[in-house]
Design a protein around this motif. Structure first.
Motif, PDB file in Angstrom:
ATOM      1  N   PHE A 199       1.376  14.734 -17.100  1.00  0.00           N
ATOM      2  CA  PHE A 199       2.832  14.622 -17.144  1.00  0.00           C
ATOM      3  C   PHE A 199       3.470  15.368 -15.972  1.00  0.00           C
ATOM      4  CE2 PHE A 199       2.816  12.339 -20.941  1.00  0.00           C
ATOM      5  CZ  PHE A 199       4.115  12.056 -21.360  1.00  0.00           C
ATOM      6  N   ASP A 200       2.920  16.528 -15.630  1.00  0.00           N
ATOM      7  CA  ASP A 200       3.466  17.306 -14.521  1.00  0.00           C
ATOM      8  C   ASP A 200       3.209  16.606 -13.181  1.00  0.00           C
ATOM      9  OD1 ASP A 200       4.212  20.491 -13.772  1.00  0.00           O
ATOM     10  OD2 ASP A 200       3.077  19.423 -12.246  1.00  0.00           O
ATOM     11  N   VAL A 201       1.974  16.237 -12.935  1.00  0.00           N
ATOM     12  CA  VAL A 201       1.587  15.705 -11.626  1.00  0.00           C
ATOM     13  C   VAL A 201       2.274  14.374 -11.336  1.00  0.00           C
ATOM     14  CG1 VAL A 201      -0.359  14.801 -10.290  1.00  0.00           C
ATOM     15  CG2 VAL A 201      -0.595  16.945 -11.561  1.00  0.00           C
ATOM     16  N   PHE A 202       2.393  13.536 -12.346  1.00  0.00           N
ATOM     17  CA  PHE A 202       2.983  12.209 -12.145  1.00  0.00           C
ATOM     18  C   PHE A 202       4.458  12.157 -12.533  1.00  0.00           C
ATOM     19  CE2 PHE A 202      -1.616  10.925 -12.903  1.00  0.00           C
ATOM     20  CZ  PHE A 202      -1.898  10.926 -11.548  1.00  0.00           C
ATOM     21  N   ASP A 203       5.057  13.349 -12.710  1.00  0.00           N
ATOM     22  CA  ASP A 203       6.500  13.478 -12.919  1.00  0.00           C
ATOM     23  C   ASP A 203       6.976  12.635 -14.094  1.00  0.00           C
ATOM     24  OD1 ASP A 203       8.868  14.711 -12.286  1.00  0.00           O
ATOM     25  OD2 ASP A 203       9.512  13.144 -10.898  1.00  0.00           O
ATOM     26  N   GLN A 204       6.192  12.653 -15.161  1.00  0.00           N
ATOM     27  CA  GLN A 204       6.550  11.836 -16.317  1.00  0.00           C
ATOM     28  C   GLN A 204       7.627  12.481 -17.188  1.00  0.00           C
ATOM     29  OE1 GLN A 204       2.567  11.146 -17.852  1.00  0.00           O
ATOM     30  NE2 GLN A 204       2.533   9.109 -16.951  1.00  0.00           N
ATOM     31  N   TYR A 205       7.954  13.740 -16.891  1.00  0.00           N
ATOM     32  CA  TYR A 205       9.074  14.363 -17.589  1.00  0.00           C
ATOM     33  C   TYR A 205      10.416  13.900 -17.034  1.00  0.00           C
ATOM     34  CZ  TYR A 205       5.667  17.862 -19.238  1.00  0.00           C
ATOM     35  OH  TYR A 205       4.594  18.497 -19.817  1.00  0.00           O
ATOM     36  N   GLY A 206      10.404  13.409 -15.800  1.00  0.00           N
ATOM     37  CA  GLY A 206      11.654  13.168 -15.084  1.00  0.00           C
ATOM     38  C   GLY A 206      11.948  14.363 -14.184  1.00  0.00           C
ATOM     39  N   PRO A 207      12.580  14.141 -13.041  1.00  0.00           N
ATOM     40  CA  PRO A 207      12.729  15.204 -12.042  1.00  0.00           C
ATOM     41  C   PRO A 207      13.645  16.346 -12.465  1.00  0.00           C
ATOM     42  CG  PRO A 207      13.968  13.248 -11.400  1.00  0.00           C
ATOM     43  CD  PRO A 207      13.142  12.862 -12.584  1.00  0.00           C
ATOM     44  N   ASP A 208      14.575  16.116 -13.353  1.00  0.00           N
ATOM     45  CA  ASP A 208      15.576  17.147 -13.674  1.00  0.00           C
ATOM     46  C   ASP A 208      15.520  17.618 -15.125  1.00  0.00           C
ATOM     47  OD1 ASP A 208      16.676  16.873 -11.052  1.00  0.00           O
ATOM     48  OD2 ASP A 208      17.724  15.071 -11.723  1.00  0.00           O
ATOM     49  N   THR A 209      14.463  17.263 -15.845  1.00  0.00           N
ATOM     50  CA  THR A 209      14.414  17.595 -17.269  1.00  0.00           C
ATOM     51  C   THR A 209      14.187  19.078 -17.508  1.00  0.00           C
ATOM     52  OG1 THR A 209      13.557  15.385 -17.723  1.00  0.00           O
ATOM     53  CG2 THR A 209      13.301  17.026 -19.461  1.00  0.00           C
ATOM     54  N   ALA A 211      13.856  22.999 -15.771  1.00  0.00           N
ATOM     55  CA  ALA A 211      14.207  23.779 -14.579  1.00  0.00           C
ATOM     56  C   ALA A 211      13.000  24.452 -13.958  1.00  0.00           C
ATOM     57  CB  ALA A 211      15.254  24.839 -14.949  1.00  0.00           C
ATOM     58  N   ASP A 212      11.994  24.812 -14.762  1.00  0.00           N
ATOM     59  CA  ASP A 212      10.851  25.558 -14.244  1.00  0.00           C
ATOM     60  C   ASP A 212       9.581  24.995 -14.868  1.00  0.00           C
ATOM     61  OD1 ASP A 212       8.859  27.415 -13.600  1.00  0.00           O
ATOM     62  OD2 ASP A 212      10.274  29.086 -13.584  1.00  0.00           O
ATOM     63  N   ARG A 213       8.888  24.162 -14.121  1.00  0.00           N
ATOM     64  CA  ARG A 213       7.670  23.532 -14.638  1.00  0.00           C
ATOM     65  C   ARG A 213       6.554  24.557 -14.853  1.00  0.00           C
ATOM     66  NH1 ARG A 213       6.971  18.068 -12.913  1.00  0.00           N
ATOM     67  NH2 ARG A 213       8.855  16.891 -13.458  1.00  0.00           N
ATOM     68  N   ASP A 214       6.496  25.577 -14.011  1.00  0.00           N
ATOM     69  CA  ASP A 214       5.457  26.590 -14.181  1.00  0.00           C
ATOM     70  C   ASP A 214       5.647  27.347 -15.490  1.00  0.00           C
ATOM     71  OD1 ASP A 214       4.222  25.924 -11.800  1.00  0.00           O
ATOM     72  OD2 ASP A 214       5.326  27.418 -10.637  1.00  0.00           O
TER      73      ASP A 214
END
Length: 236
Positions: A199-209, A211-214
């Motif tokens: 989900f992280d690598v292929f941006d399946q969350y959406g770019p603005d969902t 604020a901090d992916r880490d």
């Protein structure tokens, strides 16, 4: 290591073919891999490449094995530098998988993304490298269990005879001293980890969902440890 000039030359050519294949994988995608294009970049006629790699599928297998080993090496290196604590080691393993996947999205996609149409990876060549990270995870699960760091479920889950036999085969193959309930939890955490990475690598969350992916990933790691039954330490 190759000991003759001819063997060394062949080994170098194979390394070059895999390197160029990785480049094409990143720019063109797995489905568009072409031995003719590899030969062109290698500076030889296409018939010369077929002396080393007989088909596109064989090239894909080389890239799959190369990718699994690169991921496994990244995880092994991270674990070697980690403290002797299964809890932290599992966090380190997860971060290493995510870090490698972010750095190598095309290779990660080849391993864990959409299957390449018409290609079926040969198990005899890909299973051992493909299970390196899984075996590392299971080893850490067993280490945590041996140290009394895990709380078993209450009541224990019922497991059918057929599934218990599958679990027993896994225990025997990898010399694991763990109960069925931990194998069941481990098989839950393993795909959950790779799902979170995907989900992280292929941006399946959406770019603005988020604020901090880490930070999100660290919370997911907390959840995976909870799923395994790690006892919470005071203050955590």
């Amino acid at each position: 290591m190759p000991t003759t000039p001819r063997a060394r030359a062949r080994a170098q050519t194979m390394e070059d073919i895999v390197r160029i294949g990785r480049e094409h994988l990143a720019t063109d995608g797995a489905a568009a891999l072409s031995l003719r294009a590899v030969a062109r970049d290698l500076g030889v006629v296409s018939s010369a490449v077929y002396r080393y790699v007989r088909s596109r599928d064989e090239l894909l297998t080389l890239l799959v094995v190369d990718g699994y080993n690169a991921l496994g090496d990244a995880v092994d290196a991270a674990l070697e530098a980690a403290p002797d604590d299964p809890t932290e080691q599992l966090r380190v393993l997860g971060r290493a998988v995510l870090g490698w996947a972010r750095a190598e999205p095309a290779r990660y996609g080849l391993l864990f993304g959409t299957p390449v149409p018409g290609y079926d990876a040969p198990a005899e060549q890909t299973t051992a490298p493909g299970t390196r990270v899984i075996v590392a995870m299971q080893t850490l699960f067993a280490r945590a269990y041996a140290r009394g760091l895990l709380t078993p479920p209450d009541p224990l889950p019922r497991v059918s005879g057929a599934l218990a036999a599958s679990f027993a085969a896994i225990r025997d193959e990898f010399a694991l001293d763990v109960p069925d309930w931990l194998l069941a939890r481990g098989v839950t955490v393993w795909p959950a980890l790779f799902g979170a990475v995907t989900f992280d690598v292929f941006d399946q969350y959406g770019p603005d969902t988020f604020a901090d992916r880490d930070e999100l990933f660290e919370l997911q790691l907390d959840g995976f440890l909870d799923m395994l039954g790690f006892r919470r330490r005071s203050g955590t």
